[in-house]
Design an enzyme around this catalytic site. Structure first.
Site, PDB file in Angstrom:
ATOM      1  N   TYR A  83      -1.611  58.123  27.451  1.00 38.41           N
ATOM      2  CA  TYR A  83      -0.899  58.882  28.475  1.00 38.41           C
ATOM      3  C   TYR A  83       0.505  58.318  28.670  1.00 38.41           C
ATOM      4  O   TYR A  83       0.693  57.229  29.220  1.00 38.41           O
ATOM      5  CB  TYR A  83      -1.647  58.844  29.809  1.00 38.41           C
ATOM      6  CG  TYR A  83      -3.037  59.432  29.783  1.00 38.41           C
ATOM      7  CD1 TYR A  83      -3.495  60.208  28.712  1.00 38.41           C
ATOM      8  CD2 TYR A  83      -3.920  59.223  30.841  1.00 38.41           C
ATOM      9  CE1 TYR A  83      -4.778  60.737  28.691  1.00 38.41           C
ATOM     10  CE2 TYR A  83      -5.201  59.764  30.835  1.00 38.41           C
ATOM     11  CZ  TYR A  83      -5.620  60.512  29.755  1.00 38.41           C
ATOM     12  OH  TYR A  83      -6.895  61.038  29.755  1.00 38.41           O
TER      13      TYR A  83
ATOM     14  N   HIS B 237     -11.225  57.039  22.847  1.00 37.54           N
ATOM     15  CA  HIS B 237     -10.637  58.291  23.323  1.00 37.54           C
ATOM     16  C   HIS B 237     -11.109  59.526  22.546  1.00 37.54           C
ATOM     17  O   HIS B 237     -11.383  60.568  23.129  1.00 37.54           O
ATOM     18  CB  HIS B 237      -9.108  58.184  23.285  1.00 37.54           C
ATOM     19  CG  HIS B 237      -8.425  59.052  24.281  1.00 37.54           C
ATOM     20  ND1 HIS B 237      -7.192  58.781  24.802  1.00 37.54           N
ATOM     21  CD2 HIS B 237      -8.800  60.206  24.877  1.00 37.54           C
ATOM     22  CE1 HIS B 237      -6.831  59.712  25.668  1.00 37.54           C
ATOM     23  NE2 HIS B 237      -7.791  60.599  25.719  1.00 37.54           N
TER      24      HIS B 237
END
Length: 282
Positions: A52, A111
């Site tokens: 992010y 992820h």
């Protein structure tokens, strides 16, 4: 407030997502205020990732939690597939911890699947547990077949959670994935639980049935969508917002109890899947 149990700890079923946060310096003050407002309203879980904003989200979270007692927080971050190897993961984790300003993560997620052999990733995640830098590990963007493969590995069933996209307009995981996770006592983390601000999200908030249920509860459409996601046991929702008022609304949606009539209305508007669908991924 509805709760879920993650790694033996009971936490509120609505946490704080941070995707897209930390990218704009002009929004930093508001974003920090939003995270702190969510914590003040009762949230404990904050979900972030090294991906992010290339670490900027973790840095922002670190600033927001600087003066919050660590035992009041449940911190989740994620490792990128290209860093999910024996050679790179430890360095990746250390960088995340430094940005967050903490000594350990409560949960560290892989992820999404990449080129590193799954067994190598799992073995390294297990090793990192022994260092004390992560208390538990899990996975993200795994479908049922991925989880079945994971469970064949010696340490695979040590996974503590799976995080996938799930909202009223995207119910594919209900066909077989949620049942599999329930059977295997694997908690589910729902990202984009009120969709992603796209056309689907606009449709959800203006749908007549959603609005009917919202009016019954004197709630916003977003609160109803969140209450719907967590109406099943062992599901944690992690909505994201940079607005403090909206953040408090999100967290307090955990107090709403939808009735059987409410759920029926929502099902009529957005039916459950009747066949296997590809996993929705953002």
């Amino acid at each position: 407030m509805q709760t879920v149990t993650l790694t033996g700890r009971q936490v509120p079923a609505i946490g704080i997502g941070t995707w897209h946060m930390g990218d704009d310096p002009l929004k930093q003050e508001a974003e920090i205020a939003a995270i702190q407002a969510g914590l003040d309203a009762g949230a404990q879980v904050i979900d972030t990732a090294e991906m992010y904003g290339s670490g900027r989200s973790e840095t922002l979270v670190g600033k927001a939690i600087k003066n919050i007692p660590r035992d009041q927080l449940y911190l989740i971050s994620k490792v990128l597939p290209n860093n999910a190897s024996k050679a790179k993961m430890s360095q990746s984790l250390d960088a995340s911890l430094k940005r967050l300003g903490v000594d350990a993560l409560d949960l560290y997620l892989y992820h999404w699947r990449g080129g590193v052999p799954l067994v190598e990733t799992v073995d390294e995640l297990e090793r990192l547990k022994t260092t004390g830098k992560i208390k538990a590990w899990g996975i993200s963007n795994f479908d049922t077949d991925d989880l079945k493969e994971l469970w064949q590995l010696p340490s695979g069933p040590m996974a503590a959670a799976n995080e996938d996209l799930y909202n009223l307009g995207s119910r594919g995981v209900e066909y077989d994935l949620l049942a599999w996770q329930t059977t295997h006592n694997l908690p589910f983390i729902a990202y984009s639980p009120v969709s992603n601000g796209d056309q689907l999200g606009a449709n959800l908030t203006t749908n007549a049935n959603v609005l009917t249920v919202a009016n019954r509860h004197h709630a916003t459409p977003y609160q109803i969508m969140l209450a719907w996601v967590i109406s099943r046991p062992q599901i944690l929702a992690i909505p994201q917002t940079s607005d403090a008022t909206h953040m408090v609304d999100n967290v307090t949606a955990g107090n709403l109890k939808l009735t059987a009539d409410d759920l029926k209305l929502l099902d009529q508007a957005y039916p459950a899947p009747t066949e296997k669908q590809p996993l929705d991924v953002l």
